[in-house]
Design an enzyme around this catalytic site. Sequence first.
Site, PDB file in Angstrom:
ATOM      1  N   ARG A 250     -14.960  -1.927  -1.774  1.00  0.00           N
ATOM      2  CA  ARG A 250     -13.652  -2.296  -2.306  1.00  0.00           C
ATOM      3  C   ARG A 250     -12.811  -1.029  -2.293  1.00  0.00           C
ATOM      4  NH1 ARG A 250     -14.947  -6.743  -1.467  1.00  0.00           N
ATOM      5  NH2 ARG A 250     -15.051  -8.527  -2.861  1.00  0.00           N
TER       6      ARG A 250
ATOM      7  N   GLU B 172      -4.149  -4.265  -1.638  1.00  0.00           N
ATOM      8  CA  GLU B 172      -4.188  -5.124  -0.450  1.00  0.00           C
ATOM      9  C   GLU B 172      -3.231  -6.290  -0.620  1.00  0.00           C
ATOM     10  OE1 GLU B 172      -8.296  -6.180   0.162  1.00  0.00           O
ATOM     11  OE2 GLU B 172      -8.880  -4.106   0.504  1.00  0.00           O
TER      12      GLU B 172
ATOM     13  N   HIS C  47      -9.640  -6.047   5.625  1.00  0.00           N
ATOM     14  CA  HIS C  47     -10.655  -6.648   4.754  1.00  0.00           C
ATOM     15  C   HIS C  47     -11.278  -7.900   5.410  1.00  0.00           C
ATOM     16  CE1 HIS C  47     -11.973  -7.193   0.287  1.00  0.00           C
ATOM     17  NE2 HIS C  47     -12.918  -7.578   1.131  1.00  0.00           N
TER      18      HIS C  47
HETATM   19  C1  DGY Z   1     -16.915 -10.156  -0.102  1.00  0.00           C
HETATM   20  O1  DGY Z   1     -17.313 -11.306   0.172  1.00  0.00           O
HETATM   21  O2  DGY Z   1     -16.849  -9.756  -1.248  1.00  0.00           O
HETATM   22  C2  DGY Z   1     -16.544  -9.204   0.984  1.00  0.00           C
HETATM   23  O3  DGY Z   1     -15.429  -8.472   0.646  1.00  0.00           O
HETATM   24  C3  DGY Z   1     -16.427  -9.825   2.334  1.00  0.00           C
HETATM   25  O4  DGY Z   1     -15.716  -9.031   3.227  1.00  0.00           O
END
Ligand code: DGY
Length: 324
Positions: free
Chosen positions: A241, A270, A289
């Site tokens: 993240r 984001e 992402h």
């Molecule tokens: C999630 O599923 O948390 C991821 O960020 C997938 O990219």
Amino acid sequence: MKLKVYIAYPIPESVENFIAQHCEIHKWDGNGRVPTNILIEEIAEVEGLYTSGSMTGPINEELLSHASQLKVVSNVSVGYNNFNLAAMTKHNVIGTNTPNVLNETVADLAFGLLLATARRIPELDRFVKEGNWEHKTNYVDLYGKDVHGTTLGIIGMGRIGEAIAKRAKFGFDMNIIYHNRNRNADAEKKYDAEYCDLDALLRKSDYVLLMTPLTKDTFHLIGEEEFKLMKETAIFINVSRGQTVDEQALIRALENKKILGAGLDVFEKEPVAPDNPLLKLPNVVTVPHIGSATAKTEEAMAMRAAENLVAVLTGKGPIDPVVN
Ligand code: DGY
């Protein structure tokens, strides 16, 4: 009478049909994130919410105070940093996620980013397409950095971390070191992964790959001091993240050549702002992402999230309850 659910995340028809067998569906059909006023109106009426952090923002006290019927929030993601667990516990709302079905797909993306950054693939793709190849006299300027036989430091050796280690070990003959809350005996045995404290990992790695969940303990885990410990030839990859990294410190580390480059699937904010300096740096490779974004895996995640939602609302209990 069927229980009501609000679907706030794009959903394949087959998965929607599965939910419809058990629940009455209310659904967000607009573009992008659900506007707060609509979410507040809808959430007051439903027992279940099908979503992800990017579509409805945090599931916190403010939202839950409008959701007196709500029993479950089913996230279509493995990450659940959008859940305020204390507030959800207080309001007796169960949270679920979609682990495992995405491990290999996210590992593919992580490795793709690593290779693309090391060998400067997007930059050199532009170089060819912009017609610069025939004017090039110094081939040295096109050099990248080897991946095979180097040391990969994985921060966060969970199931996705292990899938990355597998690729690194057996595909690229890399030496794997890792840092994690707990030792991972499986990874140590299968991939010869060596446990390190964080500082040692940062000092030794040619590639530092961040795959840890975002929690209050991992917020800005990597900042100014951590970038200083890395090799000047190191490449940093973030598929966790954005907020696990102090982005301003990352920008400074890249601008001041404290590290060689970065491959980023995630950003502190984001969608990333168009004027974010990271987007101007040639030694940074970005994607929006998309760790789990293949049709097959997204469908599997959508179904898993639907199964969680229905399991809670039909009294069977969650398949993937989230615990902190
Ligand atoms: C999630 O599923 O948390 C991821 O960020 C997938 O990219």
